[in-house]
Design an enzyme around this catalytic site. Structure first.
Site, PDB file in Angstrom:
ATOM      1  N   GLY A   1       0.824  -1.199   0.000  1.00  0.00           N
ATOM      2  CA  GLY A   1       0.000   0.000   0.000  1.00  0.00           C
ATOM      3  C   GLY A   1       0.856   1.246   0.000  1.00  0.00           C
ATOM      4  O   GLY A   1       2.063   1.191   0.281  1.00  0.00           O
TER       5      GLY A   1
ATOM      6  N   CYS B   1       5.318  -6.123   1.706  1.00  0.00           N
ATOM      7  CA  CYS B   1       5.708  -4.717   1.734  1.00  0.00           C
ATOM      8  C   CYS B   1       5.026  -3.996   2.918  1.00  0.00           C
ATOM      9  O   CYS B   1       5.360  -4.248   4.061  1.00  0.00           O
ATOM     10  CB  CYS B   1       5.401  -4.056   0.393  1.00  0.00           C
ATOM     11  SG  CYS B   1       6.358  -2.556   0.113  1.00  0.00           S
ATOM     12  N   TYR B   2       4.018  -3.123   2.664  1.00  0.00           N
ATOM     13  CA  TYR B   2       3.330  -2.466   3.769  1.00  0.00           C
ATOM     14  C   TYR B   2       2.744  -3.498   4.721  1.00  0.00           C
ATOM     15  O   TYR B   2       2.742  -3.303   5.947  1.00  0.00           O
ATOM     16  CB  TYR B   2       2.218  -1.558   3.240  1.00  0.00           C
ATOM     17  CG  TYR B   2       1.426  -0.884   4.335  1.00  0.00           C
ATOM     18  CD1 TYR B   2       1.901   0.269   4.955  1.00  0.00           C
ATOM     19  CD2 TYR B   2       0.209  -1.403   4.778  1.00  0.00           C
ATOM     20  CE1 TYR B   2       1.187   0.885   5.974  1.00  0.00           C
ATOM     21  CE2 TYR B   2      -0.521  -0.798   5.785  1.00  0.00           C
ATOM     22  CZ  TYR B   2      -0.028   0.340   6.384  1.00  0.00           C
ATOM     23  OH  TYR B   2      -0.738   0.952   7.400  1.00  0.00           O
TER      24      TYR B   2
ATOM     25  N   HIS C   1       7.968  -7.511  -3.690  1.00  0.00           N
ATOM     26  CA  HIS C   1       6.680  -7.873  -4.289  1.00  0.00           C
ATOM     27  C   HIS C   1       6.809  -9.186  -5.071  1.00  0.00           C
ATOM     28  O   HIS C   1       7.244  -9.179  -6.225  1.00  0.00           O
ATOM     29  CB  HIS C   1       6.189  -6.759  -5.207  1.00  0.00           C
ATOM     30  CG  HIS C   1       5.711  -5.550  -4.467  1.00  0.00           C
ATOM     31  ND1 HIS C   1       4.414  -5.424  -4.014  1.00  0.00           N
ATOM     32  CD2 HIS C   1       6.363  -4.430  -4.070  1.00  0.00           C
ATOM     33  CE1 HIS C   1       4.283  -4.272  -3.380  1.00  0.00           C
ATOM     34  NE2 HIS C   1       5.447  -3.644  -3.404  1.00  0.00           N
TER      35      HIS C   1
ATOM     36  N   GLU D   1       4.417 -10.862  -6.304  1.00  0.00           N
ATOM     37  CA  GLU D   1       3.317 -11.013  -7.257  1.00  0.00           C
ATOM     38  C   GLU D   1       3.639 -10.473  -8.650  1.00  0.00           C
ATOM     39  O   GLU D   1       2.962 -10.815  -9.619  1.00  0.00           O
ATOM     40  CB  GLU D   1       2.049 -10.335  -6.725  1.00  0.00           C
ATOM     41  CG  GLU D   1       2.083  -8.821  -6.671  1.00  0.00           C
ATOM     42  CD  GLU D   1       2.678  -8.254  -5.392  1.00  0.00           C
ATOM     43  OE1 GLU D   1       2.393  -7.094  -5.057  1.00  0.00           O
ATOM     44  OE2 GLU D   1       3.447  -8.981  -4.725  1.00  0.00           O
TER      45      GLU D   1
ATOM     46  N   ASP E   1     -12.708  -7.513 -23.828  1.00  0.00           N
ATOM     47  CA  ASP E   1     -13.532  -7.452 -22.617  1.00  0.00           C
ATOM     48  C   ASP E   1     -15.022  -7.377 -22.947  1.00  0.00           C
ATOM     49  O   ASP E   1     -15.827  -8.155 -22.444  1.00  0.00           O
ATOM     50  CB  ASP E   1     -13.139  -6.242 -21.762  1.00  0.00           C
ATOM     51  CG  ASP E   1     -11.639  -6.134 -21.568  1.00  0.00           C
ATOM     52  OD1 ASP E   1     -10.974  -7.180 -21.614  1.00  0.00           O
ATOM     53  OD2 ASP E   1     -11.140  -5.010 -21.378  1.00  0.00           O
TER      54      ASP E   1
ATOM     55  N   LYS F   1      -7.006  -9.426 -18.039  1.00  0.00           N
ATOM     56  CA  LYS F   1      -7.259  -9.684 -19.456  1.00  0.00           C
ATOM     57  C   LYS F   1      -7.049 -11.146 -19.828  1.00  0.00           C
ATOM     58  O   LYS F   1      -7.847 -11.731 -20.567  1.00  0.00           O
ATOM     59  CB  LYS F   1      -6.353  -8.791 -20.297  1.00  0.00           C
ATOM     60  CG  LYS F   1      -6.601  -8.859 -21.785  1.00  0.00           C
ATOM     61  CD  LYS F   1      -7.783  -8.023 -22.204  1.00  0.00           C
ATOM     62  CE  LYS F   1      -7.467  -6.546 -22.065  1.00  0.00           C
ATOM     63  NZ  LYS F   1      -8.561  -5.677 -22.521  1.00  0.00           N
TER      64      LYS F   1
END
Length: 510
Positions: A56, A83-84, A170, A172, A228, A367
């Protein structure tokens, strides 16, 4: 329902919160994002197997910084802070967090001191992606330092007895090559999750949910022909049949021959669409507007006016909103920062959302996941693999004022970029397009001085659009693109290639 929520990401406003959930869903383990304000009672009653505290933008020392009830760490559910999230664990459990005077951002290498269980199966040194201001100085009691780097002595920590872990980087993002391995260790080894979620289940559940939301009411859907909205239109047709009306609005800032191609594609998949040409009205409202946010807002506002004038009486609106649209516009789960306003998050749409009149079955997805849904719905691959095209169209690829003359130049330059790259570029290209810059440069053509426009070519490789790297296109292909644009598009004498990654840049220029 064939699956249960096993992992929850508590969102503290990270741009990548949904990316964490997506990485876990890749393991066929269902994961959701909940706001950090979710009550402890609700968390305890959900039967979760693991909790992830997201990153964050805040410091734990900020006034009103987002926090959780410290009792969360006593509920006997494994927890991973990123992280945060890691800083918050340390802060609430008695460790020391130092406020950083300089932000650490980018790739670095960490040295793993204790591999099991979070880093099991990894080498002793791995590259990771850092993005933080504050950092830990000491861990709380009961925690061990698991990894460190030259600039971050406490890059990871763990309390094995309580199964609480934290990483300062991170895992991810794709910039952390072993990040998926780390998340898998947490989810499968530490949390003992079961892989029982499939996209087929999501599709069947979505159809059931759409029917319940509609309940016999009229539903309208705006389509652009992009992946989409095409997948959404097919999903709605499967769920509601003739009870859904799909509308295509030509806003005057479409690509060359876009409307004709869109018409053919919808006919192929059996979706009926009403077409409206409103180009003149959009271009009038863009006249003299240079600021990208104003462009987006004006296009979004006029689209709503044109669209609702066409449909008049309706009960519910369906949108093909994806999570990157939501998280870049404004956080719906946590306190994230606005990056740019998306056309499906303008005030008129937000009012309908507040009234419970908007159906957005794809808003938790990325996506590539939407493409998976399209495959389940048997949409042809060439339609699903169309490169993304933003709602505001070429207006945000013309830096500065949007005029018919500048649109003429960009349409033709962009068509050349797409034609050449679709014919001979790497398959991993996620998106490619041309950008018209607000500058001119001196050139020489036919032994005469020219002072003409500059075109930037942008091509990126990505999995989900949240992070991206510039595509390594061969010099021969780039040379053909440049030669063709300069020779075939009047008003251009220079072509450049954008070699910026996301982050720190975004894929679009505006």
């Amino acid at each position: 329902m064939k699956y249960n929520t096993q992992i929850v990401v508590l969102d503290f406003g990270a741009q990548y919160s949904q990316l964490i959930a997506r990485r876990i869903r890749e393991m066929n383990i269902y994961c959701e994002i909940w706001p950090y304000t979710t009550s402890l009672e609700h968390i305890q009653s959900a039967g979760l197997k693991g909790i992830i505290l997201s990153g964050g933008p805040s410091s734990v020392y900020d006034a009103g910084a987002p926090r959780v009830d410290p009792a969360l760490f006593d509920i006997d559910v494994p927890i991973l802070g990123i992280c945060y999230g890691m800083q918050l664990i340390s802060f609430l459990l008695g460790g020391t967090v130092l406020q950083g005077s300089h932000r650490e951002y980018g790739n670095t290498a960490i040295n793993i001191k204790h591999s099991r269980p979070l880093f099991s199966g990894l080498p002793s040194t791995i590259p990771v992606w850092m993005s933080h201001g504050d950092r830990l100085e000491t861990t709380p009691n009961g925690f061990t330092v698991l990894a460190s780097s030259g600039n971050t002595p406490l890059a990871a920590m763990g309390n094995h007895a309580k199964k609480i872990y934290g990483v300062q980087f991170h895992p991810e993002v794709t910039h952390t090559p072993n990040g998926q391995h780390i998340l898998k260790n947490f989810v499968t080894e530490i949390c003992q999750c079961t892989a029982n979620w499939r996209m087929e289940d999501f599709v069947s559940d979505s159809i059931e949910t759409i029917r319940k939301q509609a309940q016999g009411r009229t539903v309208v859907c705006g389509v652009s022909g992009g992946v989409d909205s095409t997948v959404l239109a097919k999903l709605l047709t499967e769920a509601l049949g003739d009870a859904v009306s799909c509308i295509y609005v030509d806003n005057g800032v479409m690509r060359l021959h876009e409307t004709d191609e869109v018409r053919r594609n919808f006919e192929r998949i059996g979706v009926e669409v009403t077409y409206i040409n409103a180009a003149d009205g959009f271009l009038r409202r863009l006249n003299g507007i240079r600021d990208p946010e104003k462009k987006r807002r004006r296009i979004g506002k006029h689209f709503v006016n044109v669209f609702f004038s066409a449909v008049k009486n309706f009960d519910m609106l369906a949108q093909g909103t994806l999570y990157p649209d939501v998280i870049e516009s404004i956080s719906v789960k946590g306190p994230s920062k606005t990056i740019k306003t998306h056309h499906n998050r303008v005030p008129q749409i937000m009012k309908l959302i507040e009234q419970g009149r908007v159906i957005e079955p794809l808003k938790e997805l990325f996506k590539d996941e939407v493409r998976q849904i399209g495959r389940v719905l048997k949409i042809p691959e060439e339609i699903l693999m169309r490169w993304p095209f933003p709602g505001p169209g070429l207006a945000i690829r013309i830096i500065g004022a949007v005029t018919p003359a500048r649109l003429y130049i960009l349409r033709r330059a962009d068509a050349i970029v797409r034609e050449e790259l679709l014919a001979g570029a790497p398959d991993e290209i996620w998106q490619a397009f041309a950008v018209l810059l607000p500058v001119k440069s001196v050139g020489v053509m036919g032994d005469e001085r020219t002072y003409e426009n500059v075109i930037t070519v942008r091509a990126v490789s990505s999995i989900d659009g949240m992070t991206a790297d510039w595509s390594k296109i061969s010099h021969d292909v780039l040379g053909r693109i440049s030669n063709r644009i300069i020779n075939e598009v009047n008003g251009v004498n220079r072509v450049v290639y954008d070699i910026s990654s996301k982050p720190p840049a975004t894929i679009e220029w505006e």
